[in-house]
Design an enzyme around this catalytic site. Sequence first.
Site: not given
Ligand code: PMP
Length: 404
Positions: A113, A191, A194, A217, A356
Amino acid sequence: MRERFPLLAANPGLHYLDSAATSQKPRVVLDAMREYYERDNANPHRGAYALSVRATDCYHEARAKVAKFAGLADADCLVFTRGTTESLNLVASAWGRANVRAGDEIVVTAMDHHANFVPWQQLAREKGALFRIAPITHDGQVDLDALGGMLGARTRIVAFPHVSNALGTVNPVRAIATLVRERCDALVVCDGAQGAPHLPVGFDDLGVDFYAFSGHKMCGPMGIGALLGRRAILERMPPYQMGGDMIEVVGDEETTWNVLPHKFEAGTPNVADAVGLGAAVDFLEGIGMDAVLAHERALVAVADERLRGLDGVTVHGPAAAMRSGVASFTVAGIHPHDLATILDERGVCIRAGHHCAQPLMRRLDVAATARASFYVYNDESDVEALVSGVREAQRIFDGHVARG
Ligand code: PMP
């Protein structure tokens, strides 16, 4: 289960398939936050009066619960942040700035991401380090041979996702951490945005140095998340932000830092959201994380089979058994945004776009995908609504082509 989520209970026709973006919130979480404000609210750590002590206790209890949920025995090594993005930026800023030198190498994966890609890319630019991207296999898994070949004496950081948000691929975190340890002396950053919502984490057994996730999430509120780290590294790492609560003694010239975790939590903490996240992990533990994953996998297996059975539909990523509850797909001749709009008219919420993860989209050779993501409150009726909506979109577009 839907009855336990007020938004879903109030909207019986809604097929919410965007939990990878954010989950819905169970009543127990909303109640816990309201009760905190109605009963226990004060600025923690500061007052000598009983109410402030209660607020401090609530915050402390939330940290203990979340740490236990994530398999971290030493709860003081859990830093509350705004979410995954802030957790990863914290490590890149604090550890990265202090430890990365010109000529060093930082390795990420092609499925990261942007939150676990751009902070490292920019750190590398700032320091004159080499930024390297480990490739993925044709079916959307990290290419471990290629990753192994990239690791060497100059590798300082290896960052990768526990689970890909765009494909659902579950990565073998322990195997990747072991590979890194065998080949180099790098910081290992995972990270878990997920990961934590969908499967057991077991931080102390994962072999990584840092693990980040977001409360929103995983049935918790927006605005709270966590960074889990190893004590020896956190102790040596300089602070990220300066201000109240993170100091020990402030002299005119010099300042010393508070103990963990306060050193990394400058300013008034987000107690109510931490309490909400504590209630969320209680809720998830009540179901059991193995059961959460099994439920999602069962739904995604049905969704995969049904979607692949339609002409012109491609499901991206590895087999359903190697994914969490994500089905990322494209439909020939229909842009994912048009598909999402048609599905929305039928009460089906999916995400369409690059998720993203633009570097991943380039490698898949698609501009965007449609992504349906499943969670504890979904069932086969949601899969059915998704599949019949996709068929309906195909009929509409076929009609356009025929008329046009
Ligand atoms: N990493 C991953 C794999 C994600 O799916 C997300 C959220 N889409 C993020 C990082 C960022 O998370 P947040 O917007 O809650 O900071």
